[in-house]
Scaffold this motif. Structure first.
Motif, PDB file in Angstrom:
ATOM      1  N   ASP A 108       0.940  -1.288   0.053  1.00 32.31           N
ATOM      2  CA  ASP A 108      -0.062   0.026  -0.106  1.00 32.31           C
ATOM      3  C   ASP A 108       0.914   1.330  -0.080  1.00 32.31           C
ATOM      4  O   ASP A 108       0.740   2.310   0.299  1.00 32.31           O
ATOM      5  N   GLY A 109       2.069   0.949  -0.694  1.00 34.44           N
ATOM      6  CA  GLY A 109       2.846   2.187  -0.626  1.00 34.44           C
ATOM      7  C   GLY A 109       3.233   2.457  -2.158  1.00 34.44           C
ATOM      8  O   GLY A 109       2.897   1.907  -3.229  1.00 34.44           O
ATOM      9  N   ALA A 110       4.325   3.588  -2.214  1.00 35.31           N
ATOM     10  CA  ALA A 110       4.775   3.672  -3.645  1.00 35.31           C
ATOM     11  C   ALA A 110       6.407   4.149  -3.404  1.00 35.31           C
ATOM     12  O   ALA A 110       6.825   4.734  -2.492  1.00 35.31           O
ATOM     13  N   LEU A 111       7.063   3.865  -4.809  1.00 35.30           N
ATOM     14  CA  LEU A 111       8.405   4.504  -4.841  1.00 35.30           C
ATOM     15  C   LEU A 111       8.286   5.598  -6.036  1.00 35.30           C
ATOM     16  O   LEU A 111       8.121   5.156  -6.930  1.00 35.30           O
ATOM     17  N   THR A 112       8.461   6.857  -5.365  1.00 36.70           N
ATOM     18  CA  THR A 112       8.099   8.031  -6.333  1.00 36.70           C
ATOM     19  C   THR A 112       9.379   8.356  -7.052  1.00 36.70           C
ATOM     20  O   THR A 112      10.712   8.447  -6.579  1.00 36.70           O
ATOM     21  N   ASP A 113       9.152   8.513  -8.414  1.00 40.00           N
ATOM     22  CA  ASP A 113      10.224   8.824  -9.175  1.00 40.00           C
ATOM     23  C   ASP A 113      11.571   7.722  -9.230  1.00 40.00           C
ATOM     24  O   ASP A 113      12.574   8.185  -8.938  1.00 40.00           O
ATOM     25  N   ALA A 114      11.054   6.688  -9.278  1.00 47.47           N
ATOM     26  CA  ALA A 114      11.990   5.331  -9.002  1.00 47.47           C
ATOM     27  C   ALA A 114      13.042   5.459 -10.467  1.00 47.47           C
ATOM     28  O   ALA A 114      12.631   5.239 -11.408  1.00 47.47           O
ATOM     29  N   VAL A 115      14.457   5.397  -9.872  1.00 43.14           N
ATOM     30  CA  VAL A 115      15.314   5.323 -11.107  1.00 43.14           C
ATOM     31  C   VAL A 115      16.377   4.037 -10.553  1.00 43.14           C
ATOM     32  O   VAL A 115      16.753   4.249  -9.613  1.00 43.14           O
ATOM     33  N   LEU A 116      16.681   3.136 -11.430  1.00 42.51           N
ATOM     34  CA  LEU A 116      17.751   2.153 -11.169  1.00 42.51           C
ATOM     35  C   LEU A 116      18.839   2.281 -12.187  1.00 42.51           C
ATOM     36  O   LEU A 116      18.870   2.562 -13.324  1.00 42.51           O
ATOM     37  N   THR A 117      20.067   2.692 -11.517  1.00 41.11           N
ATOM     38  CA  THR A 117      21.153   2.869 -11.907  1.00 41.11           C
ATOM     39  C   THR A 117      22.009   1.521 -12.198  1.00 41.11           C
ATOM     40  O   THR A 117      22.558   1.169 -10.943  1.00 41.11           O
ATOM     41  N   LEU A 118      22.593   1.021 -13.148  1.00 39.58           N
ATOM     42  CA  LEU A 118      23.618   0.047 -13.282  1.00 39.58           C
ATOM     43  C   LEU A 118      25.036   0.461 -13.318  1.00 39.58           C
ATOM     44  O   LEU A 118      25.089   1.122 -14.533  1.00 39.58           O
ATOM     45  N   ASP A 119      25.772   0.440 -12.630  1.00 38.76           N
ATOM     46  CA  ASP A 119      27.219   0.902 -12.583  1.00 38.76           C
ATOM     47  C   ASP A 119      28.099  -0.353 -13.176  1.00 38.76           C
ATOM     48  O   ASP A 119      28.473  -1.024 -12.092  1.00 38.76           O
ATOM     49  N   LEU A 120      28.571  -0.648 -14.321  1.00 38.72           N
ATOM     50  CA  LEU A 120      29.261  -1.504 -14.889  1.00 38.72           C
ATOM     51  C   LEU A 120      31.019  -1.231 -14.531  1.00 38.72           C
ATOM     52  O   LEU A 120      31.269  -0.346 -15.060  1.00 38.72           O
ATOM     53  N   GLU A 121      31.449  -2.330 -14.087  1.00 43.20           N
ATOM     54  CA  GLU A 121      33.034  -2.375 -13.970  1.00 43.20           C
ATOM     55  C   GLU A 121      33.570  -2.209 -15.350  1.00 43.20           C
ATOM     56  O   GLU A 121      32.981  -3.034 -16.239  1.00 43.20           O
ATOM     57  N   SER A 122      34.463  -1.711 -15.637  1.00 44.56           N
ATOM     58  CA  SER A 122      35.372  -1.698 -16.763  1.00 44.56           C
ATOM     59  C   SER A 122      35.783  -3.088 -17.032  1.00 44.56           C
ATOM     60  O   SER A 122      36.180  -3.682 -16.238  1.00 44.56           O
ATOM     61  N   GLY A 123      35.453  -3.473 -18.291  1.00 44.88           N
ATOM     62  CA  GLY A 123      35.499  -5.074 -18.706  1.00 44.88           C
ATOM     63  C   GLY A 123      34.383  -5.498 -18.998  1.00 44.88           C
ATOM     64  O   GLY A 123      34.436  -6.491 -19.533  1.00 44.88           O
ATOM     65  N   PHE A 124      33.224  -4.642 -18.576  1.00 45.89           N
ATOM     66  CA  PHE A 124      31.550  -5.150 -19.055  1.00 45.89           C
ATOM     67  C   PHE A 124      31.182  -4.261 -20.129  1.00 45.89           C
ATOM     68  O   PHE A 124      31.491  -3.062 -20.075  1.00 45.89           O
ATOM     69  N   THR A 125      30.394  -4.741 -20.874  1.00 52.04           N
ATOM     70  CA  THR A 125      29.520  -3.635 -21.850  1.00 52.04           C
ATOM     71  C   THR A 125      28.067  -4.261 -21.724  1.00 52.04           C
ATOM     72  O   THR A 125      27.910  -5.266 -22.032  1.00 52.04           O
ATOM     73  N   PHE A 126      27.318  -3.318 -21.589  1.00 48.59           N
ATOM     74  CA  PHE A 126      25.981  -3.733 -21.384  1.00 48.59           C
ATOM     75  C   PHE A 126      25.382  -4.082 -22.841  1.00 48.59           C
ATOM     76  O   PHE A 126      25.651  -3.294 -23.860  1.00 48.59           O
ATOM     77  N   THR A 127      24.393  -4.918 -22.839  1.00 46.44           N
ATOM     78  CA  THR A 127      24.263  -5.680 -24.134  1.00 46.44           C
ATOM     79  C   THR A 127      22.527  -5.630 -24.368  1.00 46.44           C
ATOM     80  O   THR A 127      21.880  -5.514 -25.453  1.00 46.44           O
ATOM     81  N   ASP A 128      21.714  -5.827 -23.305  1.00 47.07           N
ATOM     82  CA  ASP A 128      20.184  -6.093 -23.484  1.00 47.07           C
ATOM     83  C   ASP A 128      19.578  -5.987 -22.089  1.00 47.07           C
ATOM     84  O   ASP A 128      20.194  -6.429 -21.129  1.00 47.07           O
ATOM     85  N   LEU A 129      18.368  -5.308 -22.031  1.00 48.46           N
ATOM     86  CA  LEU A 129      17.443  -5.214 -21.109  1.00 48.46           C
ATOM     87  C   LEU A 129      16.449  -6.198 -21.381  1.00 48.46           C
ATOM     88  O   LEU A 129      15.779  -6.168 -22.248  1.00 48.46           O
ATOM     89  N   VAL A 130      16.681  -7.594 -20.714  1.00 45.71           N
ATOM     90  CA  VAL A 130      16.109  -8.923 -21.231  1.00 45.71           C
ATOM     91  C   VAL A 130      14.514  -8.791 -20.894  1.00 45.71           C
ATOM     92  O   VAL A 130      13.596  -8.924 -21.663  1.00 45.71           O
ATOM     93  N   TRP A 131      13.998  -8.417 -19.565  1.00 44.34           N
ATOM     94  CA  TRP A 131      12.806  -8.188 -19.295  1.00 44.34           C
ATOM     95  C   TRP A 131      12.480  -7.160 -17.840  1.00 44.34           C
ATOM     96  O   TRP A 131      13.745  -7.340 -17.068  1.00 44.34           O
ATOM     97  N   VAL A 132      11.465  -6.650 -17.771  1.00 47.45           N
ATOM     98  CA  VAL A 132      11.188  -5.853 -16.802  1.00 47.45           C
ATOM     99  C   VAL A 132       9.604  -6.483 -16.149  1.00 47.45           C
ATOM    100  O   VAL A 132       8.757  -6.417 -17.048  1.00 47.45           O
ATOM    101  N   VAL A 133       9.607  -7.334 -15.261  1.00 47.75           N
ATOM    102  CA  VAL A 133       8.234  -8.010 -14.600  1.00 47.75           C
ATOM    103  C   VAL A 133       7.763  -7.423 -13.293  1.00 47.75           C
ATOM    104  O   VAL A 133       8.643  -7.137 -12.408  1.00 47.75           O
ATOM    105  N   PHE A 134       6.603  -6.708 -13.480  1.00 50.89           N
ATOM    106  CA  PHE A 134       5.926  -6.415 -12.193  1.00 50.89           C
ATOM    107  C   PHE A 134       5.258  -7.269 -11.412  1.00 50.89           C
ATOM    108  O   PHE A 134       4.468  -8.274 -12.050  1.00 50.89           O
ATOM    109  N   GLY A 135       5.225  -7.293 -10.262  1.00 54.57           N
ATOM    110  CA  GLY A 135       4.404  -8.176  -9.329  1.00 54.57           C
ATOM    111  C   GLY A 135       2.820  -7.837  -9.671  1.00 54.57           C
ATOM    112  O   GLY A 135       2.626  -6.875 -10.113  1.00 54.57           O
TER     113      GLY A 135
END
Length: 201
Positions: free
Chosen positions: A35-62
């Motif tokens: 019965d609550g909320a996360l207002t203006d929620a932002v998720l930041t992924l900080d990749l270590e050098s040596g990784f390259t981001f390739t895909d956001l596979v899925w986002v699933v809500f309960g």
């Protein structure tokens, strides 16, 4: 906030071992209060050098979670250097049953880059930061460890002395060292003639 290792895509790299060029799947799981909320929620992924981001596979809500964005499938991301910024907008949970936890699950993939720093037994991880309103929490993924195939090269000829204009048949063998069996990718081999008096035929 949980940050979990899911899998790698090569069957010969077991557990959290990875090869150069291999993809790794991670999962970020966040809780939205009853019965609550996360207002203006932002998720930041900080990749270590040596990784390259390739895909956001899925986002699933309960089942009881909604976003001010249209749906989970509408969630997008922005790349900024080694960071991936995923705007979740405002997440709300209509569930009032405190015995049931509702999650948002975000799976993504990264690739292990071909870099000198990505040598054998080097560890890589990703930091995840979830911010909303005036709050920020973080979770670091389990580390993956780079393994590299060790190759051996031998070159032999049936004779050690020869006359001019005679053809010599060399045999070159390329194989794994006895203590390594996993695949080697993008292997390059170069054979330079040892003498200016020799030529390929």
């Amino acid at each position: 906030l949980q940050h979990l290792f899911v899998d790698t895509h090569q069957p010969e790299t077991l557990h959290t071992w990875v090869a150069i060029g291999e993809s790794v799947t991670y999962s970020v799981v966040l809780t939205v209060p009853d019965d609550g909320a996360l207002t203006d929620a932002v998720l930041t992924l900080d990749l270590e050098s040596g990784f390259t981001f390739t895909d956001l596979v899925w986002v699933v809500f309960g089942s009881t979670i909604t976003s001010t964005q249209w749906s989970a499938w509408s969630i997008t991301y922005v790349l900024s250097g080694n960071q991936v910024i995923i705007d979740l907008w405002t997440l709300s949970n209509s569930d009032i049953n405190t015995l049931t936890t509702e999650w948002v699950t975000i799976n993504y993939t990264v690739r292990v880059d071909t870099l000198l720093s990505n040598s054998a037994w080097h560890d890589l991880s990703v930091d995840a930061w979830l911010s909303w309103s005036d709050t920020q929490i973080s979770a670091t993924s389990p580390e993956v460890e780079i393994i590299e195939a060790v190759m051996q090269v031998s070159k032999s000829a049936p004779i050690t002395n020869t006359d001019s204009s005679r053809t010599i048949l060399y045999t070159i063998a390329i194989n794994h060292a006895s203590w390594t069996t996993h695949d080697a990718y993008e292997v390059l081999f170069e054979d330079d003639l040892a003498s200016v008096w020799m030529q390929y035929v």
